[in-house]
Design an enzyme around this catalytic site. Structure first.
Site, PDB file in Angstrom:
ATOM      1  N   VAL A 202     -35.642 -11.633 -36.158  1.00 47.11           N
ATOM      2  CA  VAL A 202     -34.191 -11.509 -36.118  1.00 47.11           C
ATOM      3  C   VAL A 202     -33.808 -11.061 -34.709  1.00 47.11           C
ATOM      4  O   VAL A 202     -34.523 -10.286 -34.084  1.00 47.11           O
ATOM      5  CB  VAL A 202     -33.688 -10.486 -37.157  1.00 47.11           C
ATOM      6  CG1 VAL A 202     -32.176 -10.304 -37.049  1.00 47.11           C
ATOM      7  CG2 VAL A 202     -34.074 -10.910 -38.563  1.00 47.11           C
ATOM      8  N   CYS A 203     -32.703 -11.578 -34.226  1.00 44.68           N
ATOM      9  CA  CYS A 203     -32.155 -11.150 -32.942  1.00 44.68           C
ATOM     10  C   CYS A 203     -33.205 -11.343 -31.824  1.00 44.68           C
ATOM     11  O   CYS A 203     -33.890 -12.356 -31.795  1.00 44.68           O
ATOM     12  CB  CYS A 203     -31.702  -9.692 -33.067  1.00 44.68           C
ATOM     13  SG  CYS A 203     -30.543  -9.119 -31.809  1.00 44.68           S
TER      14      CYS A 203
END
Length: 218
Positions: free
Chosen positions: A104-105
């Site tokens: 994520v991210c």
């Protein structure tokens, strides 16, 4: 529950990470049937995230079992560990055999540097797209990018969308829908500026200045 129904999920934490990157997906995974979650770091010492939250890992690199899903988030603190040899070796070892290699991210930078995104398309936070592209990754701008068994989410809150996407793959659509309902995940943000394309160049510039500590919120 049989062994065939069990999914072992490893969430990698580290000092200075953005808590919501992983707390969002963890909230989804924790409501799924047959999912065993490991919160992983080098040691079991408490970790302080970039917003001051304290998280205590329950699994070390050394005693981590083989993972079906390995996931890592991003954050301002990743610069201090993203080139750490021990960290990258752990990702490479687990990622080489995991069913799903995920992030994520800005966590996608860990995967890229561990040699797990060569020839794959991946998502990241909008402010990190250029950096990820420099590592030879084809960067997608969707909230969630799926390329074979690589599943990556965009910035921070995209981790919830990401978590629900994996939930469907692991446990079926109904279980994923139940998880979404239990979370009451029904986004209705007060401002339509959640991406650089929507926010416009002026707000993007100010956001980048704020992120680098050169501009305070007023």
């Amino acid at each position: 529950m049989t062994d065939s129904q069990k999914h072992i999920v490893g969430l990698v934490f580290y000092p200075g990470m953005t808590a919501l990157d992983i707390v969002g997906p963890q909230t989804v995974f924790s409501s799924l049937p047959g999912v065993e979650i490991h919160r992983i770091w080098k040691t079991l010492d408490p970790i302080k995230t970039d917003d001051g939250m304290i998280i205590v890992p329950d699994t070390t690199f050394e005693n981590c079992p083989p993972l079906d899903v390995i996931c890592v988030g991003g954050g301002f603190g990743q610069m201090a560990v993203v080139d750490d040899k021990e960290v990258l070796e752990f990702f490479h070892k687990q990622g080489s055999n995991a069913k799903f290699v995920t992030s994520v991210c800005g966590g996608s930078e860990f995967l890229a540097k561990a040699g797990l995104l060569q020839g794959y398309r991946a998502a990241t936070h909008w402010a990190a797209r250029e950096q990820l592209a420099k590592l030879g990754v084809e960067v997608g701008t969707e909230r969630v990018v799926i390329d074979r068994n690589r599943m990556t989410g965009g910035g921070v809150t995209a981790g919830i969308d990401f978590g629900l996407t994996i939930a469907e793959v692991l446990c079926g659509q109904e279980s994923a829908k139940i998880a979404q309902l239990l979370m009451e995940y029904d986004p209705a943000p007060p401002f339509d500026v959640g991406s650089p394309e929507k926010a416009g160049p002026d707000l993007v510039k100010k956001a980048l200045l704020y992120a680098t500590g050169t501009l305070g919120l007023t």
